[in-house]
Write a protein that holds these residues in place. Structure first.
Motif, PDB file in Angstrom:
ATOM      1  N   MET A   1       1.040  -0.683   0.042  1.00 19.15           N
ATOM      2  CA  MET A   1      -0.062  -0.052  -0.036  1.00 19.15           C
ATOM      3  C   MET A   1       0.929   1.371   0.133  1.00 19.15           C
ATOM      4  N   ALA A   2       2.177   1.352   1.177  1.00 14.40           N
ATOM      5  CA  ALA A   2       2.910   2.386   0.949  1.00 14.40           C
ATOM      6  C   ALA A   2       2.661   2.857  -0.239  1.00 14.40           C
ATOM      7  N   HIS A   3       3.547   2.047  -1.110  1.00 15.31           N
ATOM      8  CA  HIS A   3       4.535   1.756  -2.135  1.00 15.31           C
ATOM      9  C   HIS A   3       3.816   2.916  -3.475  1.00 15.31           C
ATOM     10  N   TYR A   4       2.447   2.155  -3.241  1.00 11.48           N
ATOM     11  CA  TYR A   4       1.586   2.799  -4.185  1.00 11.48           C
ATOM     12  C   TYR A   4       1.190   4.569  -4.212  1.00 11.48           C
ATOM     13  N   THR A  67       4.425  10.609   5.679  1.00 12.70           N
ATOM     14  CA  THR A  67       5.678   9.668   6.442  1.00 12.70           C
ATOM     15  C   THR A  67       5.939   8.643   6.103  1.00 12.70           C
ATOM     16  N   THR A  68       6.036   7.916   5.560  1.00  9.34           N
ATOM     17  CA  THR A  68       6.399   6.622   4.891  1.00  9.34           C
ATOM     18  C   THR A  68       7.765   6.473   4.114  1.00  9.34           C
ATOM     19  N   GLU A  69       8.027   8.025   3.597  1.00  7.60           N
ATOM     20  CA  GLU A  69       9.324   8.001   2.728  1.00  7.60           C
ATOM     21  C   GLU A  69      10.438   8.961   3.292  1.00  7.60           C
ATOM     22  N   SER A  70       9.371   9.653   4.595  1.00 11.52           N
ATOM     23  CA  SER A  70      10.452  10.335   5.645  1.00 11.52           C
ATOM     24  C   SER A  70      11.561   9.292   6.790  1.00 11.52           C
ATOM     25  N   SER A  71      10.464   8.298   6.274  1.00 12.29           N
ATOM     26  CA  SER A  71      11.011   7.204   7.491  1.00 12.29           C
ATOM     27  C   SER A  71      11.978   6.196   6.826  1.00 12.29           C
ATOM     28  N   ARG A  72      11.785   6.153   5.801  1.00 14.97           N
ATOM     29  CA  ARG A  72      12.305   5.102   4.424  1.00 14.97           C
ATOM     30  C   ARG A  72      14.263   5.470   4.603  1.00 14.97           C
ATOM     31  N   HIS A  73      13.930   7.036   3.998  1.00 12.10           N
ATOM     32  CA  HIS A  73      14.961   8.340   4.588  1.00 12.10           C
ATOM     33  C   HIS A  73      15.509   7.817   5.953  1.00 12.10           C
ATOM     34  N   VAL A  74      15.224   8.415   6.750  1.00 18.42           N
ATOM     35  CA  VAL A  74      15.820   8.306   7.476  1.00 18.42           C
ATOM     36  C   VAL A  74      16.944   6.728   8.150  1.00 18.42           C
ATOM     37  N   GLU A  98      10.810   0.186   7.461  1.00 20.58           N
ATOM     38  CA  GLU A  98       9.337   1.343   7.547  1.00 20.58           C
ATOM     39  C   GLU A  98       8.169   1.167   7.771  1.00 20.58           C
ATOM     40  N   HIS A  99       7.677  -0.110   7.618  1.00 19.20           N
ATOM     41  CA  HIS A  99       6.105  -0.807   7.498  1.00 19.20           C
ATOM     42  C   HIS A  99       5.971  -1.601   9.108  1.00 19.20           C
ATOM     43  N   GLU A 104       7.194   6.588  17.413  1.00 16.27           N
ATOM     44  CA  GLU A 104       7.920   7.120  18.435  1.00 16.27           C
ATOM     45  C   GLU A 104       9.913   6.517  18.019  1.00 16.27           C
ATOM     46  N   ALA A 105       9.401   5.961  17.674  1.00 19.54           N
ATOM     47  CA  ALA A 105      10.574   4.878  17.103  1.00 19.54           C
ATOM     48  C   ALA A 105      11.235   5.893  16.118  1.00 19.54           C
ATOM     49  N   MET A 106      10.660   6.346  15.524  1.00 21.39           N
ATOM     50  CA  MET A 106      11.418   7.270  14.073  1.00 21.39           C
ATOM     51  C   MET A 106      11.953   7.932  14.648  1.00 21.39           C
TER      52      MET A 106
END
Length: 179
Positions: A1-4, A67-74, A98-99, A104-106
C-alpha cells in the motif's frame, strides 16, 4: 500500500500528475494490479480516482506517503552512514523496516542519527570505535557480543552467502553449543 502512495506522490512531484499506467511502470506491476490497489486505497480514503483519470492523493494519503518516505530516508541514512551497510542492501532493508517501526521509534532514530553524525567529540569517538569494532570478525579476537567462539558477524555473512546461492539455511546448533 505504501509503495503505491509513494509512487503517486513521486509522479505528482515529477510530472504534476499520476496515471495508472505510470504507477504500474514505476512499481513493475500490471495496470490491473494498480487499478485494484487504487480501488482499495480509495475505499480507505487515501486517494481519489476517476476511471481513466489521474490518481490524486487525499490529505490523509499525502500525509501517509510523506511519513513513509521520511521513515525510509531516516532508516537508509542510519543504515548507510552509521552502520555502513551497502546502499543496495540498506535500501531494501529500510523498505521492509519502515512498515514495522512506530512513529515514536522513528523519532528516536532521527535523534540518534543526528547525534551520531554530529561533529561533537563524543560522536566522532563513537564513529571511530564503531569502525574499529567492524573489524572484530576479521581480527579473530573475542568481542563482548560474540564471545570466544565463532564471530557472529561471520555467521550472518555465511548465511547471506548461502541465501545468494539458493542453499537451505544451516540448522541451528543445539542450545548451549557454539556453531
Amino acid at each position: 500500500m505504501a509503495h503505491y502512495l509513494q509512487a503517486v506522490a513521486a509522479l505528482k512531484r515529477e510530472k504534476g500528475y499520476a496515471k495508472v499506467s505510470e504507477i504500474a511502470e514505476r512499481l513493475g506491476v500490471t495496470k490491473s494490479g494498480v487499478t485494484s490497489m487504487i480501488r482499495s486505497l480509495a475505499g480507505r480514503g487515501l486517494v481519489d480516482h476517476e476511471r481513466y483519470g489521474c490518481v490524486e492523493l487525499t490529505d490523509e494519503g499525502r500525509h501517509f506517503a510523506e511519513t513513509t518516505e521520511s521513515s525510509r530516508h531516516v532508516l537508509e541514512t542510519f543504515l548507510i552512514d552509521i552502520l555502513r551497510v551497502p546502499a543496495p542492501i540498506a535500501n531494501e532493508d529500510a523498505c521492509m523496516i519502515e512498515h514495522l517501526v512506530s512513529n515514536e521509534a522513528m523519532s528516536q532514530f532521527v535523534r540518534l542519527t543526528a547525534l551520531l553524525q554530529a561533529d561533537h567529540p563524543a560522536a566522532i569517538e563513537f564513529r571511530r570505535l564503531f569502525e574499529e569494532q567492524l573489524r572484530c570478525g576479521a581480527s579473530g579476537a573475542a568481542c563482548p557480543v560474540c564471545g570466544d567462539g565463532a564471530c557472529l558477524e561471520r555467521t550472518f555473512r555465511d548465511a547471506t552467502t548461502r541465501e545468494e546461492r539458493g542453499a537451505e539455511p544451516a540448522a541451528p546448533a543445539p542450545s548451549g553449543e557454539k556453531p
